[in-house]
Design an enzyme around this catalytic site. Structure first.
Site, PDB file in Angstrom:
ATOM      1  N   ASP A   2      35.312  53.142  98.243  1.00  0.00           N
ATOM      2  CA  ASP A   2      35.792  52.761  96.967  1.00  0.00           C
ATOM      3  C   ASP A   2      36.868  51.200  97.231  1.00  0.00           C
ATOM      4  OD1 ASP A   2      37.671  53.761  98.266  1.00  0.00           O
ATOM      5  OD2 ASP A   2      39.183  54.819  96.998  1.00  0.00           O
ATOM      6  N   ARG A  45      34.102  60.148  88.322  1.00  0.00           N
ATOM      7  CA  ARG A  45      34.169  59.329  87.165  1.00  0.00           C
ATOM      8  C   ARG A  45      32.451  58.399  87.357  1.00  0.00           C
ATOM      9  NH1 ARG A  45      37.335  54.011  86.592  1.00  0.00           N
ATOM     10  NH2 ARG A  45      36.923  53.630  88.678  1.00  0.00           N
ATOM     11  N   SER A  99      34.914  58.380  98.391  1.00  0.00           N
ATOM     12  CA  SER A  99      36.284  57.280  98.582  1.00  0.00           C
ATOM     13  C   SER A  99      37.225  58.679  99.864  1.00  0.00           C
ATOM     14  CB  SER A  99      37.511  57.747  97.157  1.00  0.00           C
ATOM     15  OG  SER A  99      36.925  57.072  95.892  1.00  0.00           O
TER      16      SER A  99
END
Ligand code: BGC
Length: 472
Positions: free
Chosen positions: A210, A94, A157
């Site tokens: 994350d 994203r 992540s």
């Protein structure tokens, strides 16, 4: 209330009175193997504490990584400004433009790119640069007057050993990523070089896990946040720890606090404490990170469906369901998505109509009986229940590691598909935690919050603090 320290509590609900004795014997054995009693959870919490302590003291392949993150200032909720954030997850990348409004609220414009198989296996860094390029162009973003680049926070992540706020070496891939020539290298350098190759005018000023992003986002809206957790494709947590307890920290400051990224998915890689079944072992053996992230493989979205598929196939092989027949789809690894488990578990119709749709419509299994469908629902429930009980064990262990915090209100920011979509996940987290954290604390002071889009927003918050300090 059911006695969750009695193994029968984990077996009885899964018997099928109208099924054969043989079927019930197998179900009973399966339910017992997936059961996690309270005593077992206490043992797991003890194991987590030992592993956390060792990991804080020194790096040890058998202990939790406990990675110091260089994030040492809690957000106040008063931060303002608009920042670029990149959030590389297990499924999507994203790219976000986050506006912190200074009144504990924020807004964001984001574009989600599904990470292609090719990117997961080889050209990830170029893929990231291309997506960021598209975002800048579509939103007409350019560096501020007099600047050559746009500062950006980067949520990553995957486990990285940080060497600074904007640098960190990848310790390994997981979530089925296998990009070559990356392990051991600085992921910011790799990304930044791709930006240069693609003429993308962006500078990564902060890189964070994350879970750290989730912790910071939750802290922006709820200043009493002590912990950030992801229960999604993968799982992990970060929490505030006193620097004096981080024995391996060699930085100048030894006072105050720092966020520590536990990488709890790596708990028990030495396979000493967790209750492994044959279905877990099968998954582990066939996975690209065999022998690693064994805790994650019991609780996160990428793996639960595969554990369930293995368990269901074992019943097919005993000719106890589906008249002994499978389908080409079900025979392939990772085709039983964890989202199907959610649908199956949530089906309360008398003839289990949705279970039928998933099994026959999606997975192409020959016509099923109601008993078949009940059994599949039971198997999914056994594995989902084990997942949430282990998740609660890990959350409780981290909170219990700082008992001084439990006298006041504690917020925990959580994000991820399991937390958001798996039926009753949050309710069960609360109810399992009550046993270990105490009813008074859980009912009156523990607040679990969905930190939606937390990893992207958190990256913007950290980027903002770095940028502010640089311009001082
Ligand atoms: C990674 C962690 C990450 C977690 C949640 C795990 O597979 O190792 O770094 O925080 O997934 O996305």
């Amino acid at each position: 209330m059911a006695d969750t320290n009695d193994i029968q509590t984990f077996i009885k609900p899964y018997l099928v009175p109208e099924g054969s004795e043989e079927l019930n014997r197998s179900l009973q054995a399966m339910a017992a193997s997936f059961a996690v009693t309270d005593d077992k959870i206490s043992e797991i919490i003890k194991g987590l504490h030992k592993s956390m302590k060792t990991g804080l003291d020194h790096d040890d392949p058998d202990a939790l990584p406990m990675i110091p993150t260089y994030v040492n200032g809690r957000p106040t909720g008063k931060e303002t400004g608009t920042f670029l954030a990149l959030d590389l997850g297990g499924t999507n990348l994203r790219v976000c433009q986050v506006t912190l409004k200074g009144d504990t609220t924020y807004s964001l414009v984001q574009q989600k790119f599904t990470i292609t198989q090719e990117a997961k296996e080889s050209r990830l860094w170029d893929f990231i640069a291309e997506c960021v390029g598209v975002f800048l162009e579509e939103h007409d973003l350019r560096p501020a007057p007099g600047k050559r680049t746009i500062p950006c926070g980067y949520t990553f992540s995957f486990p990285i050993y940080q060497t600074g706020i904007a640098s960190g070496n990848l310790s390994m891939w997981n979530k089925s990523f296998t990009v070559p020539n990356s392990v051991g290298r600085d992921v910011v350098n790799l990304t930044q070089s791709a930006f240069q190759r693609h003429h993308v005018p962006v500078e990564v000023v902060a890189v964070l896990n994350d879970t750290v992003g989730t912790l910071m986002t939750s802290g922006y809206s709820h200043p009493d946040t002590q912990m950030g957790i992801i229960f999604g494709t993968g799982t992990n947590a970060a929490y505030w720890e006193n620097l004096e307890n981080i024995g391996k920290w060699t930085g100048p400051d030894r006072k105050g606090e720092m966020v520590v990224n536990l990488e709890w998915g790596a708990f028990d890689n030495a396979t000493e404490v967790l209750p492994y079944t044959a279905h877990d072992n099968k998954l582990n053996r066939k996975s690209s990170n065999h022998g690693l992230q064994v805790f994650e493989k019991m609780i996160s979205g990428l793996f639960l469906g595969e554990v369930a598929r293995n368990a269901i196939l074992s019943l097919v092989d005993q000719r106890l369901i589906f008249a002994g027949r499978s389908s080409e789809i079900l025979n392939k690894s990772y085709t039983f998505d964890t989202a199907y488990m959610s649908e199956i578990v949530a089906d309360a119709s008398p003839d289990l109509a949705n279970v039928k749709v998933v099994l026959e419509g999606t997975l192409d299994i020959p016509p099923t009986t109601l008993i078949d469908r009940k059994v599949v629902q039971h198997v999914c429930n056994m594995i989902g229940t084990r997942g949430v009980r282990l998740s609660a064990a890990a959350m409780s262990a981290v909170l219990l590691a700082r008992p001084e915090l439990l006298t006041s209100t504690v917020s925990v920011g959580i994000d991820g598909s399991m937390y958001q979509f798996y039926p009753n996940f949050e309710r069960n987290l609360y109810s399992v935690s009550r046993v270990f954290l105490g009813e008074d604390f859980v009912d009156n002071r523990l607040k679990l919050h969905l930190a939606k889009d937390g990893s992207g927003v958190g990256a913007a918050i950290v980027a903002m603090t770095v940028d502010r300090d640089r311009n001082r």
